[in-house]
Design a protein around this motif. Structure first.
Motif, mmCIF file in Angstrom:
data_model
loop_
_atom_site.group_PDB
_atom_site.id
_atom_site.type_symbol
_atom_site.label_atom_id
_atom_site.label_comp_id
_atom_site.label_asym_id
_atom_site.label_seq_id
_atom_site.Cartn_x
_atom_site.Cartn_y
_atom_site.Cartn_z
ATOM 1 N N PHE A 161 54.115 -53.459 -9.545
ATOM 2 C CA PHE A 161 52.882 -53.858 -10.308
ATOM 3 C C PHE A 161 53.463 -54.463 -11.538
ATOM 4 N N LEU A 343 48.336 -58.043 -1.062
ATOM 5 C CA LEU A 343 47.338 -57.739 -1.647
ATOM 6 C C LEU A 343 47.780 -56.953 -3.162
ATOM 7 N N TYR A 344 48.386 -56.185 -2.884
ATOM 8 C CA TYR A 344 48.973 -55.229 -4.110
ATOM 9 C C TYR A 344 49.623 -56.335 -5.216
ATOM 10 N N CYS A 347 46.504 -58.132 -6.718
ATOM 11 C CA CYS A 347 45.556 -57.264 -7.496
ATOM 12 C C CYS A 347 46.620 -57.132 -8.959
ATOM 13 N N VAL A 350 45.933 -60.296 -11.061
ATOM 14 C CA VAL A 350 44.426 -60.475 -11.394
ATOM 15 C C VAL A 350 44.075 -59.349 -12.459
ATOM 16 N N ALA A 351 44.790 -58.206 -12.427
ATOM 17 C CA ALA A 351 44.735 -56.911 -13.454
ATOM 18 C C ALA A 351 45.287 -57.641 -14.729
ATOM 19 N N ILE A 365 42.214 -52.001 -15.993
ATOM 20 C CA ILE A 365 42.075 -52.592 -14.611
ATOM 21 C C ILE A 365 42.923 -52.046 -13.816
ATOM 22 N N LEU A 369 42.730 -49.222 -10.225
ATOM 23 C CA LEU A 369 43.268 -50.009 -9.088
ATOM 24 C C LEU A 369 44.147 -48.994 -8.349
ATOM 25 N N GLU A 372 42.044 -46.398 -6.354
ATOM 26 C CA GLU A 372 41.605 -47.056 -5.032
ATOM 27 C C GLU A 372 42.468 -47.203 -3.949
ATOM 28 N N LEU A 373 43.715 -47.258 -4.571
ATOM 29 C CA LEU A 373 44.890 -47.199 -3.580
ATOM 30 C C LEU A 373 45.399 -45.815 -2.879
#
Length: 483
Positions: A161, A343-344, A347, A350-351, A365, A369, A372-373
């Motif tokens: 991330f 997707l990760y 995300c 986007v964060a 964010i 997130l 949710e994962l």
């Protein structure tokens, strides 16, 4: 039980005293403000140093002169610095526990109470975020995963991330220049309310699961002749069964293994993250000494893409081929498909974009997130704060080189944030161990985001109304004409 009861009432008494002090401080602030408005303007100028800087821009390549005012109050003991320190202390404590930093609380406090201008408040808030994040990371370096034999910081998740987060923040900062302030305010309120609501619902869901698991564990252990008072609840990562979830206090003491910091760090992953941080920081600093929208400016911007995407791709390929795993998710983190990894990464970008657009570090964010994962609350908070430490420190270095904040104030607030973060981590760790509910972290996260939505949104709406009253420009700005 009597000891726990006395500690409970003692904590409640302390809480009531703190609330009373805050109420009295607020009353004092209101009365002080009403009296200060009656003081003549020459006394105000004695308290505030106004630095009017005629500059070509923040970098030598610009040719459009602009007048930029930094309002830096003198650093002296008084009600403003005391109330600001109290609010900053609680903001840093809750922000570090929730893994969001607390920037949504720091900026309004620095602007409305202490009296800094908006840009200086943003820069100083980054100093406080960095202090709290650094202290939290130092605290977590010794901590272990709540259920697995792993560090509490998921370094593989951070490596997946963090580069995308840094790239997203760089893009978001450009959007921040282009978007009008009212657009940012509306977006901030919507996103923060949605994130706080989702975090709260996630906390309620986790609380219910903890309650069910606690009852089942108590029944099993009572059938084996063990009292329910000896039961300790430990939060489940996604993919584990309840059978491996409960333990007695005696078994925990016998099985717990102390691990040194050197053994608790994944040095290879940390080295890659640090290398990305150094490279992107060097590109950002070099960009500040170029003309906006020049060829060199865009080259330095685009060079961030291969650095960040390359690091994340290295981790993603390892996860796909099974050489690496997101171990904090339990069995669910061992078999990741291509669409999940994409997707990760999206995300993460986007964060970062939302964090850069709203002037925050991305933790607001990234924290929800990760929950949710399916990441456990303790690991989610620790990993989000770990990633935020790099992004906030990058901003602080840039702001320091651009002389965007007074160093004495920054050091003072930095120390306040460090102390608050350590106190917050210690207290919440003890409370979770006592009540056996990691969902407390999620509720703190939701509350911090909601308070930030109210405070930042309120300040933004007030400034938006003033812009409308003065018939200011409310459209998009050009990145290339920004000084």
């Amino acid at each position: 039980m009597a000891g726990i009861g006395s500690e409970w009432w003692r904590s409640r008494l302390i809480g009531m005293v703190v609330i009373a002090l805050l109420v009295m401080a607020s009353i004092y602030v209101v009365t002080k403000d009403s009296s200060e408005h009656k003081v003549s303007s020459y006394k105000v100028t004695e308290e505030v140093e106004t630095h009017l800087i005629m500059k070509l821009s923040d970098s030598p390549g610009h040719h459009n002169r602009s007048l930029h005012a930094h309002v830096w109050p003198k650093m002296k003991f008084g009600w403003k610095i005391v109330v600001g320190a109290i609010i900053g202390f609680f903001g840093a404590a809750f922000g570090s526990v929730g893994g969001v930093g607390g920037g949504g609380i720091f900026v309004p406090m620095l602007t409305l109470i202490i009296g800094f201008d908006q840009k200086s408040s943003t820069a100083l808030s980054k100093c406080m975020i960095m202090g709290g994040a650094a202290a939290t990371v130092a605290y977590n370096l010794r901590q272990r995963h709540p259920t697995l034999d792993l560090p509490i910081i998921d370094y593989n998740l951070a490596l997946l991330f963090q580069p995308m987060l840094v790239l997203g923040i760089s893009i978001g900062v450009s959007f921040n220049v282009i978007f009008a302030e009212w657009m940012i305010t509306v977006l901030l309120i919507i996103i923060f309310l949605v994130m706080s609501t989702k975090a709260f619902l996630k906390g309620v869901e986790t609380w219910k699961k903890e309650t069910i698991t606690k009852k089942e564990a108590a029944q099993r252990l009572q059938s084996n002749g063990i009292g329910s008072a000896d039961v300790e609840l430990r939060p489940l990562p996604e993919g584990q069964s309840n059978d491996a979830h409960t333990e007695t206090k005696d078994s925990k003491k016998s099985e717990q293994v102390q691990v040194s910091i050197l053994e608790n760090i994944y040095w290879k992953e940390l080295g890659i993250i640090v290398a990305v941080w150094v490279t992107v920081l060097a590109l950002q600093i070099a960009k500040n000494y170029t003309t906006t929208c020049s060829v060199l400016y865009w080259i330095l911007n685009l060079l961030q893409i291969p650095v960040t995407v390359g690091a994340t791709s290295y981790e993603a390929v390892g996860l796909y081929k099974g050489r690496r795993v997101i171990a904090s998710r339990g069995e669910a983190g061992t078999n990741l498909r291509v669409h999940q990894l994409v997707l990760y990464c999206v995300c993460g970008i986007v964060a970062g974009i939302i964090g850069g657009l709203l002037g925050l570090g991305g933790g607001f964010i990234l924290g929800p997130l990760l929950l949710e994962l399916g990441i456990p609350p303790q690991v989610s908070s620790a990993t989000a704060t770990f990633a935020m430490a790099f992004s906030s420190s990058m901003s602080v270095v840039e702001y320091y080189l651009l002389k965007r904040f007074p160093v004495p104030y920054a050091l003072y607030l930095f120390v306040v944030a460090i102390i608050a973060a350590l106190v917050g981590q210690h207290v919440v760790t003890k409370v979770i161990a006592m009540i056996g509910r990691a969902s407390l972290i999620i509720f703190i996260l939701a509350a911090t985001i909601f308070i930030s939505a109210i405070s930042l949104g309120g300040v933004g709406i007030d400034r938006m109304i003033k812009e409308i009253e003065h018939k200011g420009y409310l459209g998009f700005d050009s990145l290339c004409t920004y000084p």
